[in-house]
Design an enzyme around this catalytic site. Structure first.
Site, mmCIF file in Angstrom:
data_model
loop_
_atom_site.group_PDB
_atom_site.id
_atom_site.type_symbol
_atom_site.label_atom_id
_atom_site.label_comp_id
_atom_site.label_asym_id
_atom_site.label_seq_id
_atom_site.Cartn_x
_atom_site.Cartn_y
_atom_site.Cartn_z
ATOM 1 N N TYR A 299 -9.236 -10.175 16.114
ATOM 2 C CA TYR A 299 -8.315 -10.806 15.159
ATOM 3 C C TYR A 299 -8.775 -12.240 14.870
ATOM 4 C CZ TYR A 299 -4.010 -12.565 13.021
ATOM 5 O OH TYR A 299 -3.097 -13.123 12.148
ATOM 6 N N ASP B 113 -3.670 -0.996 -1.999
ATOM 7 C CA ASP B 113 -4.243 -0.978 -0.644
ATOM 8 C C ASP B 113 -5.525 -1.792 -0.718
ATOM 9 O OD1 ASP B 113 -5.703 -0.429 1.677
ATOM 10 O OD2 ASP B 113 -4.857 1.575 1.864
ATOM 11 N N ILE B 114 -5.564 -2.890 0.004
ATOM 12 C CA ILE B 114 -6.696 -3.817 -0.155
ATOM 13 C C ILE B 114 -8.012 -3.273 0.408
ATOM 14 C CG2 ILE B 114 -5.203 -5.860 -0.250
ATOM 15 C CD1 ILE B 114 -6.287 -6.538 2.645
ATOM 16 N N ASN C 70 -2.089 -11.977 1.326
ATOM 17 C CA ASN C 70 -1.282 -12.055 2.541
ATOM 18 C C ASN C 70 -1.496 -10.853 3.459
ATOM 19 O OD1 ASN C 70 1.355 -12.651 4.170
ATOM 20 N ND2 ASN C 70 1.612 -10.577 3.343
ATOM 21 N N VAL D 48 -11.767 -13.503 15.165
ATOM 22 C CA VAL D 48 -13.019 -13.490 14.397
ATOM 23 C C VAL D 48 -12.730 -13.136 12.931
ATOM 24 C CG1 VAL D 48 -15.249 -12.303 14.146
ATOM 25 C CG2 VAL D 48 -14.455 -12.995 16.412
ATOM 26 N N ARG E 259 0.827 -1.217 0.000
ATOM 27 C CA ARG E 259 0.000 0.000 0.000
ATOM 28 C C ARG E 259 0.856 1.259 0.000
ATOM 29 N NH1 ARG E 259 -2.797 -0.134 6.022
ATOM 30 N NH2 ARG E 259 -0.969 -0.806 7.176
HETATM 31 N N1 LIG Z 1 3.310 -13.362 12.073
HETATM 32 C C1 LIG Z 1 2.591 -14.379 12.487
HETATM 33 O O1 LIG Z 1 2.964 -15.091 13.436
HETATM 34 C C2 LIG Z 1 1.298 -14.730 11.777
HETATM 35 C C3 LIG Z 1 0.589 -15.849 12.241
HETATM 36 C C4 LIG Z 1 -0.584 -16.208 11.590
HETATM 37 C C5 LIG Z 1 -1.030 -15.481 10.498
HETATM 38 N N2 LIG Z 1 -0.333 -14.378 10.085
HETATM 39 C C6 LIG Z 1 -0.863 -13.658 8.914
HETATM 40 O O2 LIG Z 1 0.160 -13.534 7.949
HETATM 41 C C7 LIG Z 1 -0.045 -12.350 7.157
HETATM 42 C C8 LIG Z 1 1.244 -11.550 7.112
HETATM 43 O O3 LIG Z 1 1.568 -11.163 8.438
HETATM 44 P P1 LIG Z 1 3.023 -10.707 8.912
HETATM 45 O O4 LIG Z 1 3.289 -11.393 10.191
HETATM 46 O O5 LIG Z 1 3.979 -10.786 7.801
HETATM 47 O O6 LIG Z 1 2.676 -9.176 9.283
HETATM 48 P P2 LIG Z 1 3.462 -7.808 9.036
HETATM 49 O O7 LIG Z 1 4.924 -8.001 9.064
HETATM 50 O O8 LIG Z 1 2.820 -6.846 9.965
HETATM 51 O O9 LIG Z 1 3.039 -7.459 7.522
HETATM 52 C C9 LIG Z 1 1.716 -7.175 7.199
HETATM 53 C C10 LIG Z 1 1.680 -6.652 5.786
HETATM 54 O O10 LIG Z 1 0.326 -6.373 5.431
HETATM 55 C C11 LIG Z 1 0.291 -5.048 4.911
HETATM 56 N N3 LIG Z 1 -1.023 -4.431 5.023
HETATM 57 C C12 LIG Z 1 -1.744 -4.135 6.132
HETATM 58 N N4 LIG Z 1 -2.882 -3.519 5.782
HETATM 59 C C13 LIG Z 1 -2.887 -3.422 4.429
HETATM 60 C C14 LIG Z 1 -3.773 -2.880 3.470
HETATM 61 N N5 LIG Z 1 -4.923 -2.283 3.824
HETATM 62 N N6 LIG Z 1 -3.456 -2.979 2.159
HETATM 63 C C15 LIG Z 1 -2.321 -3.558 1.775
HETATM 64 N N7 LIG Z 1 -1.411 -4.069 2.629
HETATM 65 C C16 LIG Z 1 -1.703 -3.991 3.941
HETATM 66 C C17 LIG Z 1 1.363 -4.295 5.679
HETATM 67 O O11 LIG Z 1 1.684 -3.073 5.017
HETATM 68 P P3 LIG Z 1 2.348 -1.829 5.815
HETATM 69 O O12 LIG Z 1 3.813 -2.152 5.976
HETATM 70 O O13 LIG Z 1 2.104 -0.678 4.894
HETATM 71 O O14 LIG Z 1 1.645 -1.717 7.131
HETATM 72 C C18 LIG Z 1 2.462 -5.339 5.620
HETATM 73 O O15 LIG Z 1 3.073 -5.323 4.361
HETATM 74 C C19 LIG Z 1 -1.208 -11.609 7.824
HETATM 75 O O16 LIG Z 1 -2.401 -11.855 7.113
HETATM 76 C C20 LIG Z 1 -1.275 -12.226 9.207
HETATM 77 O O17 LIG Z 1 -2.554 -12.124 9.780
HETATM 78 C C21 LIG Z 1 0.819 -13.992 10.699
#
Ligand SMILES: NC(=O)c1ccc[n+]([C@@H]2O[C@H](COP(=O)([O-])OP(=O)(O)OC[C@H]3O[C@@H](n4cnc5c(N)ncnc54)[C@H](OP(=O)(O)O)[C@@H]3O)[C@@H](O)[C@H]2O)c1
Length: 280
Positions: free
Chosen positions: A203, A67-68, A94, A205, A37
């Protein structure tokens, strides 16, 4: 040379970044969109991934703003993809968001933001790109084990998703009911979310809704020969987990990449460590 078009949302950091990097190492002759985004963060990430893969890259990696939660951003990206490639093959949803454990925002605000990004944002970008996804394509939704509903919700909520006729409006109703009860809880009316058969975490939910949406999409897209699966990346060392996760981002990217590329994946599953996991 397969010439497929891959799109990874939220790919400027964390698991999304590792998915792009992993696909870059694995694929040959394809184009991978590192979508983010924030333009400068996305361009930085593109530079970084290209330098990390220097000499090992047999596909093209490109950046595009996305931006989703922003309809015009999603439409702009869709138009660009249509003009440039005629369509796309693999969408990896993702992008996601979670408040920190110690966040002080009231629960209704946390519900609006978290569900707004993880569920409604995923739905928005998917619905706008869906007409462009070619037959034989795939959608991979990065959900979470936090979305497992079994034994955590009232039977009436879990049973809602146990049949193969539920619709998008059933999922909308699930999250909207939660949001309404969160609003009542925020105004001091007791424990309405619990009484309503929910757990408290927005989260969780949002991720339950994302899994339900993945299974629903798999069902309605079967005739178009588009495979859809949801998955959990595991507990990963990223900003989202406050770097408490025990897995590297590459380990977290493993199941999403598997679901995006392996010829033998099934359809409509919720996967963890490359295996289907029960979620209801
Ligand atoms: N980390 C874990 O342990 C874990 C466990 C289970 C599931 N997950 C899932 O894995 C996925 C990735 O998580 P992560 O741990 O890599 O998190 P992260 O490091 O916080 O990265 C999240 C990414 O999503 C982007 N994002 C947030 N809102 C957005 C929007 N409206 N439009 C476009 N991009 C957006 C962020 O962009 P910005 O940099 O601009 O904010 C960032 O690039 C998520 O869906 C999360 O729920 C993670």
């Amino acid at each position: 040379m397969t010439g497929k078009i891959y799109v990874v949302t939220g790919a400027n950091k964390g698991i999304g970044y590792a998915i792009v990097r992993g696909l870059g190492q694995k694929l040959s002759g394809d184009i991978i969109y590192l979508a983010a985004r924030n333009i400068s963060l996305g361009e930085e990430a593109l530079k970084k991934v290209k330098s990390e893969l220097d000499g090992k890259l047999n596909s093209d990696i490109r950046f595009h703003q996305l931006d989703i939660t922003d309809e015009s951003s999603c439409k702009n990206f869709a138009e660009y993809i249509k003009k440039e490639h005629g369509g796309l093959d693999i969408l990896i949803n993702n992008a996601g968001f979670a408040f920190n454990m110690d966040a002080t925002e009231p629960c209704d605000q946390q519900a609006d933001v978290t569900i707004g990004i993880n569920y409604y944002g995923t739905k928005l970008v998917t619905s706008i790109l869906l007409p462009l996804i070619r037959s034989g394509g795939r959608i991979v939704n990065v959900c979470s084990k936090a979305g497992i509903m079994k034994d955590l919700y009232s039977d009436s909520w879990t049973q809602r998703f146990m049949n193969d006729v539920y619709t998008e409006s059933d999922i909308d109703n699930f999250v909207e009911t939660y949001k309404k009860l969160a609003k009542e809880d925020a105004s001091g009316k007791g424990h309405k979310r619990k009484e309503g058969g929910f757990i408290e975490s927005a989260y969780r939910v949002s991720k339950a809704a994302e899994i339900a949406y993945s299974v629903y999409l798999a069902r309605i897209l079967k005739d178009r020969k588009i495979i859809v699966n949801g998955c959990c990346p595991g507990f990963v060392d990223t900003d989202m987990s406050s770097h408490k996760g025990t897995l590297t981002i590459d380990q977290g990217a493993d199941t999403p990449i598997y679901l995006a590329t392996d010829p033998n994946v099934s359809n409509g599953g919720f996967y963890f460590e490359r295996k289907i996991k029960e979620w209801l």
